[in-house]
Design a protein around this motif. Structure first.
Motif, mmCIF file in Angstrom:
data_model
loop_
_atom_site.group_PDB
_atom_site.id
_atom_site.type_symbol
_atom_site.label_atom_id
_atom_site.label_comp_id
_atom_site.label_asym_id
_atom_site.label_seq_id
_atom_site.Cartn_x
_atom_site.Cartn_y
_atom_site.Cartn_z
ATOM 1 N N VAL A 7 34.000 44.060 47.175
ATOM 2 C CA VAL A 7 35.073 43.698 46.255
ATOM 3 C C VAL A 7 34.480 43.196 44.938
ATOM 4 N N GLY A 8 33.378 42.448 45.035
ATOM 5 C CA GLY A 8 32.723 41.956 43.823
ATOM 6 C C GLY A 8 32.203 43.086 42.952
ATOM 7 N N PHE A 9 31.538 44.063 43.569
ATOM 8 C CA PHE A 9 31.041 45.209 42.808
ATOM 9 C C PHE A 9 32.186 46.058 42.259
ATOM 10 N N TYR A 10 33.262 46.205 43.059
ATOM 11 C CA TYR A 10 34.406 47.002 42.602
ATOM 12 C C TYR A 10 34.994 46.398 41.331
ATOM 13 N N GLY A 11 35.119 45.082 41.320
ATOM 14 C CA GLY A 11 35.650 44.426 40.130
ATOM 15 C C GLY A 11 34.797 44.661 38.901
ATOM 16 N N LEU A 12 33.495 44.902 39.131
ATOM 17 C CA LEU A 12 32.611 45.196 38.002
ATOM 18 C C LEU A 12 33.057 46.455 37.274
ATOM 19 N N SER A 13 33.620 47.428 38.016
ATOM 20 C CA SER A 13 34.000 48.697 37.391
ATOM 21 C C SER A 13 35.079 48.505 36.335
ATOM 22 N N GLY A 31 32.607 37.290 35.091
ATOM 23 C CA GLY A 31 31.941 38.092 36.108
ATOM 24 C C GLY A 31 31.748 37.344 37.412
ATOM 25 N N ARG A 32 31.697 36.019 37.371
ATOM 26 C CA ARG A 32 31.604 35.207 38.582
ATOM 27 C C ARG A 32 32.994 34.840 39.106
ATOM 28 N N MET A 33 33.892 34.511 38.188
ATOM 29 C CA MET A 33 35.186 33.957 38.579
ATOM 30 C C MET A 33 36.128 34.969 39.218
ATOM 31 N N TYR A 34 36.321 36.141 38.571
ATOM 32 C CA TYR A 34 37.386 37.048 39.015
ATOM 33 C C TYR A 34 37.149 37.633 40.414
ATOM 34 N N PHE A 80 38.009 35.097 43.056
ATOM 35 C CA PHE A 80 39.454 34.921 43.240
ATOM 36 C C PHE A 80 40.079 36.105 43.973
ATOM 37 N N LEU A 81 39.640 37.317 43.677
ATOM 38 C CA LEU A 81 40.182 38.486 44.367
ATOM 39 C C LEU A 81 39.893 38.397 45.867
ATOM 40 N N ASN A 82 38.680 38.009 46.226
ATOM 41 C CA ASN A 82 38.352 37.814 47.633
ATOM 42 C C ASN A 82 39.174 36.686 48.251
ATOM 43 N N MET A 83 39.438 35.659 47.475
ATOM 44 C CA MET A 83 40.246 34.548 47.974
ATOM 45 C C MET A 83 41.667 35.010 48.289
ATOM 46 N N PHE A 84 42.241 35.846 47.442
ATOM 47 C CA PHE A 84 43.576 36.392 47.700
ATOM 48 C C PHE A 84 43.567 37.216 48.992
#
Length: 401
Positions: A136-142, A310-313, A316-320
């Motif tokens: 999920v973290g890498f996906y958000g990078l896109s 890059g750290r925060m979002y 939070f997505l994983n938290m949701f």
């Protein structure tokens, strides 16, 4: 024990499609205020009103898109939404009045809002459970990388061509490539959830994450002000034209480095720590931007904001996701995106109003205050709120399908 493969072909296609979608959309974002000013001689508050239309449309459709993604064939939903997102770019080319442009921009928010939910939910589905947090973290990078790189590319292309129509055509072509990538994804079979309620509020908004949603709204407001008015601010106040592209390039570099650095702690489940560290770094960036002590601060703030977001979002997505059942992944995605868009829309409107009736400094001070408020909310409330609601199957050491 051998790790499950993270970079499978379907996950890579979902990431590529997501990057193309956000790239095509944000290629235009920093230049649209300039376009509306040059083409239609619009005031700053009117520009803010026109550009906020897509956010309103996205807000309307996202809660329903989460329900649709959770209830129907996700691949077909993704393909349909992505097609309409792609085809809407033709409207910008034909819009000859500011009213027509406002209508097209607003309508474009509908497939944009739905496609972001569908694509991110599909990406989660094709990830192995043991690699989901970092995936999920890498996906958000896109999408974060696209949101940083695309404005730089758009500003550079405009600076050498002075041609807005060319930018609209480029966005159309890039969106088509993203649509093609989405069509080629193969999803695993998904079993229907037994005894699922026919209708409930959690089909449209993840009530268990309401405080985290408020937190994300604060951060979305900051991004709305910064991403939409930094080019106009640089041009009118600092005399920077081509340098705005460098601002977004540095922002992109910060996002990229931050994602790579934060992957290990995401894999270990240190979600609230990542969220707080990222929000704190962004605080420094937005404060530095608001203070405007010089051109050096303008560029340094870009790096800090990139590092922070890059750290925060992704945290939070994983938290949701970690407070949602498996059959609520679409709703979890739509909820965080709805909250982000609420903040973005408020940021666009507030930034345009403050810039028109006070000055740009007031607009960026508003963003800094919002960032500080969001960070304090994490410290005093959100961390405890999340830990009290995290589902047992998402606890470190537990892998669910």
């Amino acid at each position: 024990m051998q790790k499950e493969k993270l970079w499978n072909s379907n996950y890579c296609k979902a990431m590529a499609g997501n990057f193309m979608m956000f790239f095509s959309f944000y290629l235009l974002t920093p230049l649209l205020p300039i376009y509306l000013d040059a083409q239609f001689h619009a005031d700053k508050d009117l520009i803010g009103l026109v550009l906020s239309g897509y956010v309103i449309a996205a807000l309307i459709v996202r809660p329903f898109s989460g329900f649709i993604v959770d209830s129907f064939n996700r691949k077909k939903v993704l393909m349909l939404c992505f097609f309409f997102f792609f085809i809407c770019f033709t409207g910008y080319i034909g819009a000859s009045t500011i009213l027509m442009f406002a209508i097209v921009r607003t309508i474009h928010g509908l497939p944009f809002g739905a496609t972001t939910v569908a694509n991110s939910t599909v990406a989660i589905d094709v990830l192995p459970s043991s690699r989901r947090n970092e995936g999920v973290g890498f996906y958000g990078l896109s999408n974060n990388l696209a949101m940083a790189i695309a404005p730089s590319a758009g500003i550079y292309i405009y600076s050498i061509t002075d041609n807005f129509s060319l930018l609209f055509w480029i966005s159309l072509v890039v969106a088509f490539v993203g649509f093609y990538m989405a069509c080629s994804i193969k999803l695993p079979a998904r079993a229907l959830v037994a005894d699922k309620p026919k209708l409930s509020l959690d089909h449209f908004f993840l009530g268990r994450a309401w405080l985290m949603a408020i937190n994300i709204l604060f951060f979305g407001l900051c991004w709305g002000v910064m991403s939409n008015y930094v080019a106009l601010y640089g041009k009118q106040e600092l005399g920077i034209t081509d340098g705005t592209g460098l601002f977004f390039a540095l922002l992109s570099a910060g996002l990229f480095v931050s994602r790579l650095y934060g992957v290990k702690s995401l894999r270990e489940g240190r979600l609230t720590e990542n969220a707080l560290e990222g929000a704190s770094i962004s605080c420094v960036g937005f404060l530095l931007f608001a203070l405007s002590p010089g051109t050096w601060a303008y560029y340094l703030s870009a790096i800090l904001i990139g590092l922070g977001n890059g750290r925060m979002y992704p945290a939070f997505l994983n938290m949701f996701i970690c407070v949602a059942r498996k059959d609520q992944r679409g709703t979890a995605n739509s909820s965080i995106l709805t909250s982000w868009d609420c903040g973005m829309g408020l940021g666009i409107l507030l930034g345009g109003f403050l810039a028109e009736y006070i000055n740009f400094s007031a607009a960026f001070w508003g963003a800094a205050v919002s960032q500080i408020a969001g960070t304090l909310l994490i410290v005093f409330f959100t961390r405890k709120f999340f830990k009290a609601r995290m589902l047992p199957e998402y606890m470190p050491g537990n892998n669910e399908p």
